[in-house]
Write a protein that holds these residues in place. Sequence first.
Motif, PDB file in Angstrom:
ATOM      1  N   THR A 693       0.814  -1.218   0.000  1.00  0.00           N
ATOM      2  CA  THR A 693       0.000   0.000   0.000  1.00  0.00           C
ATOM      3  C   THR A 693       0.845   1.265   0.000  1.00  0.00           C
ATOM      4  O   THR A 693       0.338   2.353  -0.283  1.00  0.00           O
ATOM      5  CB  THR A 693      -0.929   0.007   1.221  1.00  0.00           C
ATOM      6  OG1 THR A 693      -0.138  -0.146   2.418  1.00  0.00           O
ATOM      7  CG2 THR A 693      -1.942  -1.126   1.146  1.00  0.00           C
ATOM      8  N   GLU A 694       2.149   1.145   0.301  1.00  0.00           N
ATOM      9  CA  GLU A 694       3.063   2.295   0.286  1.00  0.00           C
ATOM     10  C   GLU A 694       3.814   2.401  -1.041  1.00  0.00           C
ATOM     11  O   GLU A 694       4.726   3.193  -1.182  1.00  0.00           O
ATOM     12  CB  GLU A 694       4.085   2.172   1.423  1.00  0.00           C
ATOM     13  CG  GLU A 694       3.479   2.140   2.814  1.00  0.00           C
ATOM     14  CD  GLU A 694       2.710   3.395   3.147  1.00  0.00           C
ATOM     15  OE1 GLU A 694       1.632   3.283   3.779  1.00  0.00           O
ATOM     16  OE2 GLU A 694       3.163   4.496   2.749  1.00  0.00           O
ATOM     17  N   LYS A 695       3.417   1.565  -2.020  1.00  0.00           N
ATOM     18  CA  LYS A 695       3.997   1.555  -3.352  1.00  0.00           C
ATOM     19  C   LYS A 695       5.422   0.989  -3.401  1.00  0.00           C
ATOM     20  O   LYS A 695       6.123   1.143  -4.406  1.00  0.00           O
ATOM     21  CB  LYS A 695       3.975   2.952  -3.987  1.00  0.00           C
ATOM     22  CG  LYS A 695       2.582   3.559  -4.098  1.00  0.00           C
ATOM     23  CD  LYS A 695       1.661   2.665  -4.923  1.00  0.00           C
ATOM     24  CE  LYS A 695       0.276   3.288  -5.054  1.00  0.00           C
ATOM     25  NZ  LYS A 695      -0.678   2.404  -5.790  1.00  0.00           N
ATOM     26  N   ASN A 696       5.875   0.328  -2.337  1.00  0.00           N
ATOM     27  CA  ASN A 696       7.102  -0.457  -2.432  1.00  0.00           C
ATOM     28  C   ASN A 696       6.821  -1.614  -3.374  1.00  0.00           C
ATOM     29  O   ASN A 696       5.704  -2.164  -3.398  1.00  0.00           O
ATOM     30  CB  ASN A 696       7.530  -0.972  -1.059  1.00  0.00           C
ATOM     31  CG  ASN A 696       7.900   0.149  -0.111  1.00  0.00           C
ATOM     32  OD1 ASN A 696       8.786   0.941  -0.405  1.00  0.00           O
ATOM     33  ND2 ASN A 696       7.203   0.223   1.019  1.00  0.00           N
ATOM     34  N   GLN A 697       7.809  -2.049  -4.119  1.00  0.00           N
ATOM     35  CA  GLN A 697       7.554  -3.059  -5.139  1.00  0.00           C
ATOM     36  C   GLN A 697       8.743  -4.009  -5.278  1.00  0.00           C
ATOM     37  O   GLN A 697       9.892  -3.624  -5.154  1.00  0.00           O
ATOM     38  CB  GLN A 697       7.250  -2.388  -6.481  1.00  0.00           C
ATOM     39  CG  GLN A 697       8.277  -1.349  -6.901  1.00  0.00           C
ATOM     40  CD  GLN A 697       7.756  -0.464  -8.023  1.00  0.00           C
ATOM     41  OE1 GLN A 697       6.571  -0.228  -8.139  1.00  0.00           O
ATOM     42  NE2 GLN A 697       8.656   0.025  -8.858  1.00  0.00           N
ATOM     43  N   VAL A 698       8.397  -5.286  -5.528  1.00  0.00           N
ATOM     44  CA  VAL A 698       9.401  -6.319  -5.716  1.00  0.00           C
ATOM     45  C   VAL A 698       8.967  -7.184  -6.894  1.00  0.00           C
ATOM     46  O   VAL A 698       7.785  -7.452  -7.085  1.00  0.00           O
ATOM     47  CB  VAL A 698       9.563  -7.189  -4.447  1.00  0.00           C
ATOM     48  CG1 VAL A 698      10.563  -8.310  -4.680  1.00  0.00           C
ATOM     49  CG2 VAL A 698       9.982  -6.333  -3.268  1.00  0.00           C
ATOM     50  N   VAL A 699       9.948  -7.614  -7.684  1.00  0.00           N
ATOM     51  CA  VAL A 699       9.679  -8.430  -8.863  1.00  0.00           C
ATOM     52  C   VAL A 699       9.898  -9.910  -8.543  1.00  0.00           C
ATOM     53  O   VAL A 699      10.891 -10.271  -7.904  1.00  0.00           O
ATOM     54  CB  VAL A 699      10.609  -8.021 -10.023  1.00  0.00           C
ATOM     55  CG1 VAL A 699      10.412  -8.932 -11.227  1.00  0.00           C
ATOM     56  CG2 VAL A 699      10.348  -6.577 -10.407  1.00  0.00           C
ATOM     57  N   PHE A 700       8.957 -10.759  -8.985  1.00  0.00           N
ATOM     58  CA  PHE A 700       9.046 -12.209  -8.805  1.00  0.00           C
ATOM     59  C   PHE A 700       8.900 -12.893 -10.164  1.00  0.00           C
ATOM     60  O   PHE A 700       7.851 -12.791 -10.798  1.00  0.00           O
ATOM     61  CB  PHE A 700       7.932 -12.710  -7.886  1.00  0.00           C
ATOM     62  CG  PHE A 700       8.005 -12.206  -6.477  1.00  0.00           C
ATOM     63  CD1 PHE A 700       8.638 -12.945  -5.494  1.00  0.00           C
ATOM     64  CD2 PHE A 700       7.444 -10.980  -6.143  1.00  0.00           C
ATOM     65  CE1 PHE A 700       8.703 -12.479  -4.192  1.00  0.00           C
ATOM     66  CE2 PHE A 700       7.507 -10.515  -4.842  1.00  0.00           C
ATOM     67  CZ  PHE A 700       8.145 -11.253  -3.868  1.00  0.00           C
ATOM     68  N   PRO A 701       9.928 -13.589 -10.632  1.00  0.00           N
ATOM     69  CA  PRO A 701       9.760 -14.402 -11.850  1.00  0.00           C
ATOM     70  C   PRO A 701       8.954 -15.657 -11.533  1.00  0.00           C
ATOM     71  O   PRO A 701       9.148 -16.283 -10.485  1.00  0.00           O
ATOM     72  CB  PRO A 701      11.191 -14.732 -12.254  1.00  0.00           C
ATOM     73  CG  PRO A 701      11.995 -14.606 -11.010  1.00  0.00           C
ATOM     74  CD  PRO A 701      11.317 -13.605 -10.139  1.00  0.00           C
ATOM     75  N   ILE A 702       8.039 -16.016 -12.416  1.00  0.00           N
ATOM     76  CA  ILE A 702       7.191 -17.192 -12.214  1.00  0.00           C
ATOM     77  C   ILE A 702       7.388 -18.125 -13.406  1.00  0.00           C
ATOM     78  O   ILE A 702       7.016 -17.795 -14.533  1.00  0.00           O
ATOM     79  CB  ILE A 702       5.709 -16.797 -12.080  1.00  0.00           C
ATOM     80  CG1 ILE A 702       5.520 -15.847 -10.892  1.00  0.00           C
ATOM     81  CG2 ILE A 702       4.835 -18.045 -11.927  1.00  0.00           C
ATOM     82  CD1 ILE A 702       4.113 -15.306 -10.769  1.00  0.00           C
ATOM     83  N   GLU A 703       7.961 -19.276 -13.148  1.00  0.00           N
ATOM     84  CA  GLU A 703       8.178 -20.248 -14.218  1.00  0.00           C
ATOM     85  C   GLU A 703       6.877 -20.955 -14.553  1.00  0.00           C
ATOM     86  O   GLU A 703       6.104 -21.331 -13.660  1.00  0.00           O
ATOM     87  CB  GLU A 703       9.222 -21.277 -13.783  1.00  0.00           C
ATOM     88  CG  GLU A 703       9.543 -22.292 -14.873  1.00  0.00           C
ATOM     89  CD  GLU A 703      10.547 -23.327 -14.397  1.00  0.00           C
ATOM     90  OE1 GLU A 703      10.930 -23.257 -13.211  1.00  0.00           O
ATOM     91  OE2 GLU A 703      10.926 -24.200 -15.203  1.00  0.00           O
ATOM     92  N   ILE A 704       6.594 -21.127 -15.836  1.00  0.00           N
ATOM     93  CA  ILE A 704       5.404 -21.852 -16.272  1.00  0.00           C
ATOM     94  C   ILE A 704       5.825 -23.290 -16.548  1.00  0.00           C
ATOM     95  O   ILE A 704       6.628 -23.567 -17.442  1.00  0.00           O
ATOM     96  CB  ILE A 704       4.795 -21.219 -17.531  1.00  0.00           C
ATOM     97  CG1 ILE A 704       4.419 -19.756 -17.245  1.00  0.00           C
ATOM     98  CG2 ILE A 704       3.561 -21.994 -17.994  1.00  0.00           C
ATOM     99  CD1 ILE A 704       3.944 -19.001 -18.473  1.00  0.00           C
ATOM    100  N   LEU A 705       5.273 -24.237 -15.734  1.00  0.00           N
ATOM    101  CA  LEU A 705       5.672 -25.632 -15.804  1.00  0.00           C
ATOM    102  C   LEU A 705       4.848 -26.384 -16.840  1.00  0.00           C
ATOM    103  O   LEU A 705       3.724 -25.975 -17.185  1.00  0.00           O
ATOM    104  CB  LEU A 705       5.499 -26.285 -14.441  1.00  0.00           C
ATOM    105  CG  LEU A 705       6.276 -25.609 -13.286  1.00  0.00           C
ATOM    106  CD1 LEU A 705       5.891 -26.242 -11.955  1.00  0.00           C
ATOM    107  CD2 LEU A 705       7.774 -25.711 -13.525  1.00  0.00           C
ATOM    108  N   PRO A 706       5.379 -27.510 -17.370  1.00  0.00           N
ATOM    109  CA  PRO A 706       4.600 -28.325 -18.314  1.00  0.00           C
ATOM    110  C   PRO A 706       3.326 -28.846 -17.663  1.00  0.00           C
ATOM    111  O   PRO A 706       3.200 -28.903 -16.435  1.00  0.00           O
ATOM    112  CB  PRO A 706       5.555 -29.463 -18.671  1.00  0.00           C
ATOM    113  CG  PRO A 706       6.918 -28.939 -18.350  1.00  0.00           C
ATOM    114  CD  PRO A 706       6.743 -28.026 -17.170  1.00  0.00           C
TER     115      PRO A 706
END
Length: 761
Positions: A693-706
């Motif tokens: 809610t304070e606009k802090n942000q973090v990036v998470f890569p998400i692998e798409i599995l078979p």
Amino acid sequence: MKKWQSSLLTILFTIGGISSGVALVDNVANAETINGAVDQKGTLEQPLAEGNIPIQILGINDFHGALNTTGSFFDDEGKKTANAGTAPLLAGYLNQAQEQFKNANKNAQTVRVHAGDMVGASPASSGLLQDEPTIKVLNQMDFAVGTIGNHEFDEGLQEFNRIMIGEKPLNDPYGILAAYPREASKTEIVIGNVVKKGTEEIPFGWKPYTVKEVGTATNKVKVGFIGVVTSEIPNLVLKEHYEAYDFLDEAETIAYYSNILQAEGVNAIVVLAHIPATSKADKVNGEAAEIMASVDKLYPENSVDAFFAAHNHQYTNGVVNKTRVVQSTAQGKGYIDLQGTLDPKTNDFVETPKAKVLPVDPAAKDVPKVDSKVEATVKDAEARVAQVTNKKIGTAKETGGITREVNDSKESPLGNLITDGQVAMAKIQGIDADFAMTNNGGIRADLAVEANRDITWGAAQAVQPFGNIMQVVEMTGAQIEQVLNEQYDEEERYFLQISGLSYTYTATTDKNQPFKVHEMHKKDGTPIQADAPYLVVINDFLFGGGDGFSGFTGAKLINAIQPDTETFIGYIEGKEAAGELIEASVENRKKLVDPTTPPDPEVPAPNEGEEKIKKATIFDPLYEDDELLRGVTLPNATIVLYDGEVPQMNTRTAELPEGDLVGQADSQGLIKMNVTSLKINGKKKLTAVVLDTEKNQVVFPIEILPKKDVISEGTNTKELAEAASKKELPKTGERSENRSVLFGVIAISTNIVVLIKRKML
């Protein structure tokens, strides 16, 4: 426009016209009959004939005393004509065009006009003689009507008027001017929007318009010529040279005098305007188009048929409503051949005139003979200035010359000296320039140094021979970064020499843009800000986007200094007067950072809010046939999904690029997003950005599995949320499933968490 003119304009338009008496304005020129071929007095004679009258108007603009200089002519499609120009060849082309029109049209009529800046910012052969050779050449080329530009103000209108009337000069700084065989100009000056301050008087007896009668004694049409100059003069010349005048609105001036001319029965009207314009595919842009649009609103019944533009040195040929707008580039590199038909019954053009803007091409198949009279005048001027060009102007620190050879980063000692001089000379003129940039192709020779370390005028002139006009423009840091990056496309064939700034650049993986700017700093080390304005000295070639530097075309013209030749010479002369030696070296103003590979992105230190997001966020494994993305994070956090990688941003706090899908965790932190719209089947990766809610942000890569072969019982994400806050693995109630969940959580936790990049590569 002055109050008296605005009020009168309103009255005139309200009552629908004025009487044919012209006592309202005493600045009215007498009509002059033009009918046939040019004689020694500038009159035209042809056998009498009835019917429509073919008319040709040949025009130039921004000649700038270019008696013997050449340059590149570019049309609006970017087609280049090299080595275009010189006054003798220009005169030859004008003569050829007039002769061809005469042969192709019975009773053909030709008038030659110009749109200002004929003098000022001139190369040595004209400038050292106060542009008096240019006045003689314009007489020899039979220019009948012209207006003034901003450069006629360079030394004040008093000095310009002295040159025009052929009076002797008060000063002779080089000792070659007093004996020059000067002559008064035969060109009639028209200027309607410059008046003495606080009055209604146009200076030096000039007229706001003139009328030329075209045709024969019994079959003729009056053509009116109105003159205006850009009202931006106070931003372009020294205060002492403009403070005695008021500059009236261009559109109101044109509308006002157009109305007067039409009341006199003059419906064929041409505007000579020192006002910028560009065109593309017959569409006109710039101030000229805006002004004519305003004229059409102020006075819809106006009869302006042609508008000769100037000032920004750009090819222009197009139509605004019913008005043909043209510009010939500059410095005698091109000319305008406008043709139309006059109807004696309507006293107007039959239709909007057609026009061609053509190069003064020395290599054309039908290249004409040079004009011998003009050629003689130019050669005489060159001989007179030779005694100046051979004189010493400076002293080098060392013998051997100063080289234009560049290092691996395309920086040269001579390029640094030239651009340093441009910044310094702008400051001497009272312009607080931040930077200077010049195209390396304009540096034509090393700076030769004599054995005794003398530097001559001619040696300096050989370095910068073109006499390009030096423009002072306003650019943002972002625009500066753009033009610097434009050095690294097109196989790096075109590049800049710079002063007042330095920058680092890095390698990229883009074969079309192998390098890009990394950081830019002013000379004092302060960063150049993307949205901050800066004053940059460039030549008019770059201002027009020359050498592919399109970023310069978006710059705002603020001022001008002497041409590049005179600026460089003046800088060396100033050093000599101060007892300073001339030296230059490579200073790493351009520096490649890690030349072998692109540098790793800078990862900023995480703040407390980002750490909380990292600790609280877990995404369930995502399979390519899943409809939902599940997980847990902070309560009410926003999740932005990107198909593939997240676009890079300059700073951590920059506004997040628009995502492909946006969702929100519930009050317990549970994530449940339908991803069917992303069509993830067959894809490898999504990227999630989680914002609190304070606009802090973090990036998470998400692998798409078979795809899963067996669909097992899903993880209880509610318990995951509770477990995440307790730093424990979730309990599912079954011993065998604990192992599966434990393995899954460990696998997910091994995903690399990448913070938003502070800066782009």
